[in-house]
Design an enzyme around this catalytic site. Structure first.
Site, mmCIF file in Angstrom:
data_model
loop_
_atom_site.group_PDB
_atom_site.id
_atom_site.type_symbol
_atom_site.label_atom_id
_atom_site.label_comp_id
_atom_site.label_asym_id
_atom_site.label_seq_id
_atom_site.Cartn_x
_atom_site.Cartn_y
_atom_site.Cartn_z
ATOM 1 N N VAL A 21 3.760 -13.274 -9.349
ATOM 2 C CA VAL A 21 2.922 -13.880 -8.317
ATOM 3 C C VAL A 21 2.768 -15.376 -8.555
ATOM 4 O O VAL A 21 2.947 -16.191 -7.644
ATOM 5 C CB VAL A 21 1.537 -13.206 -8.276
ATOM 6 C CG1 VAL A 21 0.582 -13.965 -7.349
ATOM 7 C CG2 VAL A 21 1.669 -11.759 -7.810
ATOM 8 N N LYS A 45 8.554 -18.970 -20.345
ATOM 9 C CA LYS A 45 8.373 -19.165 -18.906
ATOM 10 C C LYS A 45 8.233 -20.649 -18.572
ATOM 11 O O LYS A 45 8.856 -21.155 -17.628
ATOM 12 C CB LYS A 45 7.138 -18.406 -18.412
ATOM 13 C CG LYS A 45 7.268 -16.896 -18.418
ATOM 14 C CD LYS A 45 5.970 -16.251 -17.938
ATOM 15 C CE LYS A 45 6.063 -14.733 -17.966
ATOM 16 N NZ LYS A 45 4.782 -14.096 -17.570
ATOM 17 N N GLU A 165 7.844 -7.748 -4.614
ATOM 18 C CA GLU A 165 8.953 -8.108 -5.486
ATOM 19 C C GLU A 165 10.267 -7.820 -4.755
ATOM 20 O O GLU A 165 10.448 -6.777 -4.154
ATOM 21 C CB GLU A 165 8.888 -7.328 -6.792
ATOM 22 C CG GLU A 165 7.734 -7.751 -7.686
ATOM 23 C CD GLU A 165 7.749 -7.043 -9.022
ATOM 24 O OE1 GLU A 165 8.846 -6.686 -9.494
ATOM 25 O OE2 GLU A 165 6.664 -6.857 -9.614
ATOM 26 N N HIS A 221 -0.492 1.239 2.556
ATOM 27 C CA HIS A 221 0.961 1.338 2.372
ATOM 28 C C HIS A 221 1.318 2.634 1.640
ATOM 29 O O HIS A 221 2.274 3.334 2.009
ATOM 30 C CB HIS A 221 1.472 0.134 1.579
ATOM 31 C CG HIS A 221 1.218 -1.170 2.255
ATOM 32 N ND1 HIS A 221 1.224 -2.368 1.587
ATOM 33 C CD2 HIS A 221 0.931 -1.484 3.548
ATOM 34 C CE1 HIS A 221 0.965 -3.347 2.418
ATOM 35 N NE2 HIS A 221 0.778 -2.842 3.612
ATOM 36 N N CYS A 272 -7.886 18.996 19.427
ATOM 37 C CA CYS A 272 -6.507 18.777 18.965
ATOM 38 C C CYS A 272 -6.402 18.507 17.469
ATOM 39 O O CYS A 272 -5.707 19.228 16.751
ATOM 40 C CB CYS A 272 -5.868 17.624 19.741
ATOM 41 S SG CYS A 272 -5.651 17.951 21.501
ATOM 42 N N LYS A 328 -16.145 12.579 21.670
ATOM 43 C CA LYS A 328 -15.960 11.141 21.860
ATOM 44 C C LYS A 328 -16.423 10.790 23.262
ATOM 45 O O LYS A 328 -16.773 11.668 24.068
ATOM 46 C CB LYS A 328 -14.499 10.723 21.643
ATOM 47 C CG LYS A 328 -13.520 11.255 22.687
ATOM 48 C CD LYS A 328 -12.135 10.673 22.454
ATOM 49 C CE LYS A 328 -11.162 11.097 23.534
ATOM 50 N NZ LYS A 328 -9.841 10.471 23.352
ATOM 51 N N ARG A 335 -15.828 20.943 22.027
ATOM 52 C CA ARG A 335 -15.186 21.731 20.976
ATOM 53 C C ARG A 335 -15.010 20.919 19.697
ATOM 54 O O ARG A 335 -14.441 19.857 19.709
ATOM 55 C CB ARG A 335 -13.843 22.267 21.464
ATOM 56 C CG ARG A 335 -13.964 23.341 22.535
ATOM 57 C CD ARG A 335 -12.616 23.682 23.124
ATOM 58 N NE ARG A 335 -12.073 22.582 23.905
ATOM 59 C CZ ARG A 335 -10.864 22.598 24.479
ATOM 60 N NH1 ARG A 335 -10.089 23.647 24.350
ATOM 61 N NH2 ARG A 335 -10.455 21.556 25.179
#
Length: 436
Positions: A21, A45, A165, A221, A272, A328, A335
């Site tokens: 990062v 580094k 990455e 994700h 549903c 809703k 139901r």
């Protein structure tokens, strides 16, 4: 890679931590026109960066490091003092690895913060510390701000990264998402301005929100991958092409691949979703196929309902008015409405409750719909008000379980009644939003 020579709002930036990062962030910010010093205790580094090389392989990174070092925009050091000496902003990009129990390891963050505190007396100008590392909500307050409370010239913000990455440079330079959060609006804007030439519209949020967004994104994700894999596994067992299923599912950008349903609120219900989830799990079990994610959806929904019930039971009112009965808005389908379970609990606990739903008239519902409500609450007719005004004149507290119409929202706001909002309704009345 384009170099933004005419970048405005140039800053002197210290990037502390030159891992995946940090190094990408340092090179890309230098490419945007800022002067950047990358700081890391790892001599290898730092040496790589100073010689124009990337310390690890990431497509496009070495080119950026080479060009920005050559231009004088990017340098590196093992010294925090050198990095912070002239810095306007310090971006903390150290690792936060998992501990054995799953908690975050924050030793590196604590060490960096302690180093900064020691160096602050030597700094000649105000400093903004932006935590780019992934940290749990509250970390910036508990670890960073608490250590800096005696230093009024330092501001703390959260600036989480969203880099993958293998595509990190592209993700940075073609960003679609930029989040900066904090308590000081000037500091938040200053950090957001660092990314000015990029296409992303910055999301300026609170400090803890910024920290939480990173976790929400990664969890989402992971859930998407697991969902696709479980649908693929079940499809395969049923002789169906799972890739064709998911490719087709993704073509619906209105409900499937969209913001639809992605808002905290009340439990789901209706004819549903519960039924179809039960059927999928049943069929998978018959095939000896474990689908933990799909199996967890209904229990998760039940826990959300129980949290809502607990919140309503805790209300300091004798008379509770419930706005909405169907599962809703804009339907009379009762139901598996979670409101029915809510009412059963309220009645069972001896609460005085009344209900209004603009689309529910007991005389007009029939069949399975009527049987469901009468079996659950045989005396529902005595609880139903005919008008919203009737409910508002009786209630001492309102519980909103479905999004009201614009006209009803105005009435509710004008009533001045305190409200527990289970669905995220916008109103100017005194509201306690239910976001567990």
């Amino acid at each position: 890679m384009k170099f933004f020579e005419d970048s405005q709002n140039r800053a002197q930036i210290a990037v502390i931590g030159l891992g995946y990062v940090g190094c990408v962030t340092a090179a890309c910010l230098a490419n945007l026109g800022h002067r950047v010093i990358g700081v890391d205790r790892d001599i290898h580094k730092v040496g790589n960066v100073l010689s124009g090389k990337a310390p690890f392989y990431e497509p496009g990174l070495e080119e950026l490091v080479r060009s920005t070092v050559a231009s004088g925009r990017l340098s590196a050091s093992t010294s925090n003092e050198e990095g912070l000496r002239d810095a306007d902003v310090a971006l903390i990009c150290v690792g936060t690895p998992s501990e054995k129990n799953g908690n975050l390891g924050l030793d590196q963050l604590r060490r960096v913060v302690a180093d900064i505190v020691e160096l602050l007396p030597k700094l000649s100008k105000p400093l903004i510390i932006a935590v780019r590392s992934t940290v749990f909500p509250g970390t910036c307050e508990e670890i960073v701000e608490s250590a800096l409370r005696d230093h009024p010239n330092v501001r703390v913000v959260s600036n989480p990264e969203f880099l993958r990455e293998g595509t990190a440079v592209r993700d940075f330079m073609d960003a679609s998402f930029l989040v900066v959060g904090g308590k000081d609006s000037a500091a938040v804007k200053r950090v957001a301005d660092l990314y000015g030439p990029l296409p992303a519209e910055p999301c300026l949020v609170s400090l803890r929100t910024a920290e939480m967004i990173k976790y929400a994104c990664n969890a989402f994700h992971a859930v998407k991958i697991s969902f696709a894999n479980e649908i693929g596994a079940l499809s395969s067992e049923l002789g169906v092409d799972g890739r064709e299923v998911m490719d087709t599912l993704c073509k619906d950008a209105k409900l499937n691949v969209s913001a639809a349903y992605l808002k905290p609120g009340f439990a789901f219900g209706g004819s549903c979703l519960p039924k179809d989830l039960r059927a999928l799990v049943f069929r998978a079990n018959r095939l000896d196929l474990k689908l933990p994610l799909l199996e967890s959806a209904l229990p998760s929904n039940q826990h959300q309902l129980e949290r809502a019930i607990a919140a309503v039971l805790a209300l300091p009112a004798e008379r509770i008015g419930v706005v909405g009965l169907a599962f809703k808005e804009n339907t009379d389908d009762l139901r598996e409405s979670p409101v029915i379970s809510l009412l059963e609990q309220l009645i069972g606990k001896g609460r005085s409750v009344r209900v209004f739903d603009p689309h529910i008239r007991l005389d007009n519902i029939y069949g399975a719909n009527r049987n469901f409500i009468l079996n659950a609450i045989p005396h529902i007719g005595r609880l139903l008000d005919n008008t919203l005004d009737d409910l508002l004149s009786w209630a001492g507290y309102l519980v909103v379980t479905q999004k009201p119409s614009a006209e009803a929202a105005i009435q509710i706001a004008a009533s001045g009644l305190p409200i527990l909002d289970l669905v995220g309704t916008s109103t100017s009345a005194p509201v306690s939003s239910f976001v567990p």
